[in-house]
Design an enzyme around this catalytic site. Structure first.
Site, PDB file in Angstrom:
ATOM      1  N   GLU A 128       0.832  -1.198   0.000  1.00  0.00           N
ATOM      2  CA  GLU A 128       0.000   0.000   0.000  1.00  0.00           C
ATOM      3  C   GLU A 128       0.872   1.255   0.000  1.00  0.00           C
ATOM      4  OE1 GLU A 128      -3.218   2.085   3.098  1.00  0.00           O
ATOM      5  OE2 GLU A 128      -2.063   0.310   3.682  1.00  0.00           O
ATOM      6  N   PHE A 129       0.492   2.237  -0.804  1.00  0.00           N
ATOM      7  CA  PHE A 129       1.172   3.523  -0.768  1.00  0.00           C
ATOM      8  C   PHE A 129       0.418   4.441   0.196  1.00  0.00           C
ATOM      9  CE2 PHE A 129       2.053   7.867  -1.909  1.00  0.00           C
ATOM     10  CZ  PHE A 129       3.413   7.856  -2.129  1.00  0.00           C
ATOM     11  N   ILE A 130       1.131   4.980   1.181  1.00  0.00           N
ATOM     12  CA  ILE A 130       0.540   5.895   2.147  1.00  0.00           C
ATOM     13  C   ILE A 130       1.102   7.290   1.899  1.00  0.00           C
ATOM     14  CG2 ILE A 130       0.289   6.492   4.587  1.00  0.00           C
ATOM     15  CD1 ILE A 130       0.526   3.514   5.254  1.00  0.00           C
ATOM     16  N   ASP A 233      12.522  -2.122  14.866  1.00  0.00           N
ATOM     17  CA  ASP A 233      13.528  -1.182  14.361  1.00  0.00           C
ATOM     18  C   ASP A 233      12.926   0.217  14.361  1.00  0.00           C
ATOM     19  OD1 ASP A 233      15.885  -0.221  13.307  1.00  0.00           O
ATOM     20  OD2 ASP A 233      15.437  -0.804  11.242  1.00  0.00           O
TER      21      ASP A 233
END
Length: 329
Positions: A128-130, A233
């Site tokens: 998904e591109f946020i 991380d």
């Protein structure tokens, strides 16, 4: 580690070392004229991704291990990372971690869609591109949502993860272990210490670190330790916010561990009092938290030493020496 939404992350936690990562090129990628079957990324986007056309492919800066691109289509945008030299196992570990965090419905993470091998070698992950907002998110909201993830996502298998993955580009062993101290000593500190000895011939830090590992028991007295799902991380470059200001975390090195280990990168995460206050309202602070905090930082200092060189050695050695004095080991 790489940023989405065209935002390049910088942080003062990294020293200005020659071997440190540089932002990836901002030159547009060359689009090869290949059949769709020769490009599994395009093939997935134009089939399972439910797009009928790809409008543009744009580079996303900030990467030092992988190349990142934004694919804009008539079905929305996708975020794609590729690595031309490493097989799918690295991205499979990332996808499993993202998927596990996504399923908690607590804090926002990019939803993973597809991992595969590139025909010319290497691998890719589509997710998904946020679209990122202008800030790095609300600290109290970040603390609360992170605590909610830790609270709801537990493992009955013990400490570890279903696959090994990477911390940066360093292998991270996640063999299931019933005892947390054993897991952290062997698969976190022990592995990094051995790497430092093998890579740099650093027998001093190895031997002192081994002494510490054998004597950490008193730091965990009267502590209830449950295997919580950790991002693994969590530094400033892996924290952002969406357009609505909701926190987003990405590029994980997930495993199930003691929730306090999540703060091991706090030396370059920018967590303030408001963050911790909100976190501990959901996950109450355990006795001796302050005494254990540096123990969890040590893993990441050792990893930075192994990745980027001697500039991080003194910080790791200082923590080890302080604990050896404290524990009279």
């Amino acid at each position: 580690m790489v940023a989405q939404g065209g935002v390049i992350s910088t942080s003062s936690c990294f020293l200005s070392l020659p071997r440190h990562c540089r932002p990836s090129s901002t030159k547009p990628p060359r689009l090869a004229l290949v059949a769709m079957s020769d490009d599994p990324i395009r093939e997935w986007i134009l089939s399972e991704g439910k797009a009928t056309k790809i409008i543009r492919i744009s580079p996303v800066g900030g990467g030092c291990i992988n190349l990142a691109s934004r694919y804009d289509t008539d079905a929305g945008s996708f975020f794609v990372k590729t690595n031309r030299s490493i097989g799918p196992s690295m991205f499979e570990g990332e996808a499993l971690g993202l998927g596990a965090m996504y399923e908690t419905r607590s804090i926002r993470v990019p939803r993973p869609y597809k991992v595969g091998a590139l025909p010319t070698g290497g691998s890719y992950i589509i997710m998904e591109f946020i679209e990122f907002g202008v800030s790095r998110g609300n600290q109290p909201v970040l603390g609360r949502k992170l605590a909610e993830m830790h609270k709801v996502a537990k493992s009955k298998k013990g400490f570890g993860f279903d696959v090994d993955n990477t911390i940066g580009s360093t292998p991270q062993m996640n063999t299931w272990t019933s005892d947390w101290i054993e897991f952290y000593a062997k698969h976190r500190l022990g592995y990094q210490l051995k790497l430092a000895r093998d890579q740099y011939g650093d027998s001093t830090i190895y031997e002192k670190g081994q002494r510490l590992i054998k004597n950490v028991g008193p730091l965990f007295e009267n502590v209830v330790i449950e295997p919580c799902l950790l991002h693994g991380d969590l530094w400033s470059g892996n924290v952002n916010s969406d357009k609505d200001g909701e926190p987003v975390i990405l590029d994980p090195a997930c495993y199930y561990g003691h929730n306090e280990a999540e703060f091991g990168m706090s030396w370059c995460a920018g967590f303030g009092g408001a963050f911790y206050n909100a976190y501990f309202e959901v996950m109450p602070k355990q006795p001796g938290f302050e005494k254990r905090r540096d123990l969890y930082m040590l893993y990441h200092y050792l990893n930075h030493y192994n990745l980027f060189g001697s500039g991080y050695r003194s910080s790791a050695m200082s923590i080890i020496d302080d604990y050896l004095r404290m524990l009279k080991a």
